[in-house]
Write a protein that holds these residues in place. Structure first.
Motif, PDB file in Angstrom:
ATOM      1  N   VAL A 140       2.213 -68.826 -62.102  1.00  0.00           N
ATOM      2  CA  VAL A 140       1.235 -67.686 -61.973  1.00  0.00           C
ATOM      3  C   VAL A 140       0.100 -67.596 -63.094  1.00  0.00           C
ATOM      4  O   VAL A 140      -1.050 -67.627 -62.545  1.00  0.00           O
ATOM      5  N   ASP A 141       0.447 -68.311 -64.123  1.00  0.00           N
ATOM      6  CA  ASP A 141      -0.822 -68.628 -65.200  1.00  0.00           C
ATOM      7  C   ASP A 141      -1.632 -69.760 -64.502  1.00  0.00           C
ATOM      8  O   ASP A 141      -2.726 -69.350 -64.808  1.00  0.00           O
ATOM      9  N   LYS A 142      -0.937 -70.706 -63.939  1.00  0.00           N
ATOM     10  CA  LYS A 142      -1.903 -71.618 -63.243  1.00  0.00           C
ATOM     11  C   LYS A 142      -2.903 -71.032 -62.329  1.00  0.00           C
ATOM     12  O   LYS A 142      -3.994 -71.437 -62.089  1.00  0.00           O
ATOM     13  N   SER A 143      -2.295 -70.449 -61.494  1.00  0.00           N
ATOM     14  CA  SER A 143      -3.017 -69.788 -60.313  1.00  0.00           C
ATOM     15  C   SER A 143      -4.292 -68.737 -60.960  1.00  0.00           C
ATOM     16  O   SER A 143      -5.341 -68.865 -60.544  1.00  0.00           O
ATOM     17  N   ASN A 144      -4.083 -68.006 -62.002  1.00  0.00           N
ATOM     18  CA  ASN A 144      -4.944 -67.222 -62.538  1.00  0.00           C
ATOM     19  C   ASN A 144      -6.000 -68.162 -63.221  1.00  0.00           C
ATOM     20  O   ASN A 144      -7.057 -67.820 -63.261  1.00  0.00           O
ATOM     21  N   LYS A 145      -5.572 -69.210 -63.938  1.00  0.00           N
ATOM     22  CA  LYS A 145      -6.383 -70.397 -64.361  1.00  0.00           C
ATOM     23  C   LYS A 145      -7.543 -70.851 -63.430  1.00  0.00           C
ATOM     24  O   LYS A 145      -8.666 -71.057 -63.764  1.00  0.00           O
ATOM     25  N   ALA A 146      -6.846 -71.126 -62.295  1.00  0.00           N
ATOM     26  CA  ALA A 146      -7.754 -71.462 -61.137  1.00  0.00           C
ATOM     27  C   ALA A 146      -8.809 -70.235 -60.623  1.00  0.00           C
ATOM     28  O   ALA A 146      -9.873 -70.758 -60.504  1.00  0.00           O
ATOM     29  N   PHE A 147      -8.258 -69.286 -60.939  1.00  0.00           N
ATOM     30  CA  PHE A 147      -9.296 -68.179 -60.577  1.00  0.00           C
ATOM     31  C   PHE A 147     -10.472 -68.132 -61.412  1.00  0.00           C
ATOM     32  O   PHE A 147     -11.693 -68.183 -61.119  1.00  0.00           O
ATOM     33  N   GLN A 148     -10.074 -68.344 -62.771  1.00  0.00           N
ATOM     34  CA  GLN A 148     -11.108 -68.337 -63.905  1.00  0.00           C
ATOM     35  C   GLN A 148     -12.213 -69.389 -63.785  1.00  0.00           C
ATOM     36  O   GLN A 148     -13.284 -69.273 -63.773  1.00  0.00           O
ATOM     37  N   ASP A 149     -11.412 -70.544 -63.357  1.00  0.00           N
ATOM     38  CA  ASP A 149     -12.403 -71.604 -63.367  1.00  0.00           C
ATOM     39  C   ASP A 149     -13.321 -71.933 -61.949  1.00  0.00           C
ATOM     40  O   ASP A 149     -14.170 -72.339 -62.167  1.00  0.00           O
ATOM     41  N   ALA A 150     -12.784 -70.913 -61.256  1.00  0.00           N
ATOM     42  CA  ALA A 150     -13.569 -70.854 -59.913  1.00  0.00           C
ATOM     43  C   ALA A 150     -14.744 -69.746 -60.180  1.00  0.00           C
ATOM     44  O   ALA A 150     -15.789 -69.917 -59.171  1.00  0.00           O
TER      45      ALA A 150
END
Length: 260
Positions: free
Chosen positions: A212-222
């Protein structure tokens, strides 16, 4: 009174009336400027708040989350995602959501049945990306805990019905009810066969927290504008007030995309 005096008084009254009108006009312009400045200030504040919300928690790290454990069948093309629908579907709907996000609930309530219909007919594949935006904005852990629970439901092959149950039972935004594992397991009771020992252990252990943290990091990076972000084959289709999306419009867009 002489005619001359009467004329002078009439002229004086006319000048006073003209001055009052000019003063009214000046007052009106001043009020308009004040209102405009206030509006600009509010919009500027909203933009700042939105930016802070989108990036809240950027620097927070939880070293206790453990290794990244993706749920069964998860995809990772444009960031961790849970795919729903048939791989043969020509079109892909990408949705970035947060289970605590009120706007996401509004989207789901309005489009849930249409998305299910299109996916069930094999016309659309959906990729759900889970974010934890509201945890960073409002505090708490409900976004993360519910996303982990949804990933646990994916392990059991019941992501879609549990996803829907979570949004239908979304608490008010400041209420971190989803931060309690007991509440998440209780809601899982609304999905036939989901509440098992393995599901409860997955929820309680936070098995997919790092995912989930990795998914949220992808959200932020996008650098997406927020949740929900909805894209059809990579193109934003939701959130533009000039081009409002409706269920019928979504069906039309998918039909057009599938003809190409």
């Amino acid at each position: 009174m002489s005619e001359k005096n009467r004329e002078e008084k009439r002229s004086a009254r006319a000048r006073m009336a003209a001055e009052r009108e000019r003063q009214k006009a000046r007052d009106k312009r001043r009020r308009a400027l004040i209102v405009s400045a206030a509006v600009v200030g509010v919009l500027g504040l909203a933009a700042v708040v939105g930016l802070l919300a989108a990036h809240a928690g950027d620097d927070k790290k939880d070293d206790s989350a453990g290794p990244v454990v993706a749920p069964k069948g998860a995809a990772d093309k444009d960031g961790p995602a849970i795919p729903v629908g048939k791989d043969s579907a020509k079109s892909t709907l990408t949705i970035w959501e947060d289970f605590r996000c009120p706007a996401c609930k509004q989207f789901e309530d309005g489009f849930r049945s249409t998305i299910h219909e299109l996916a069930d007919k094999g016309q659309l594949k959906v990729e759900y990306h889970l974010a934890t935006l509201i945890d960073g904005n409002m505090g708490g852990s409900g976004s993360r805990r519910s996303a982990n629970a949804a990933a646990c439901a994916q392990d059991a092959g019941k992501f879609t019905p549990y996803h829907d149950v979570l949004f239908k039972n979304q608490p008010p935004e400041p209420d971190d009810a989803f931060g309690k594992n007991d509440r998440l397991i209780e809601l899982a009771g609304e999905v036939d066969g989901l509440v098992t020992d393995s599901f409860k252990k997955c929820v309680e252990d936070g098995t997919h927290d790092s995912w989930v943290d990795k998914s949220n990091k992808a959200f932020q990076d996008a650098k997406l504008r927020g949740t929900p972000t909805v894209r059809l084959d990579g193109k934003d289709i939701f959130g533009d007030p000039q081009k409002p999306l409706t269920p019928q419009k979504l069906k039309q867009l998918v039909a057009e995309a599938n003809r190409t």
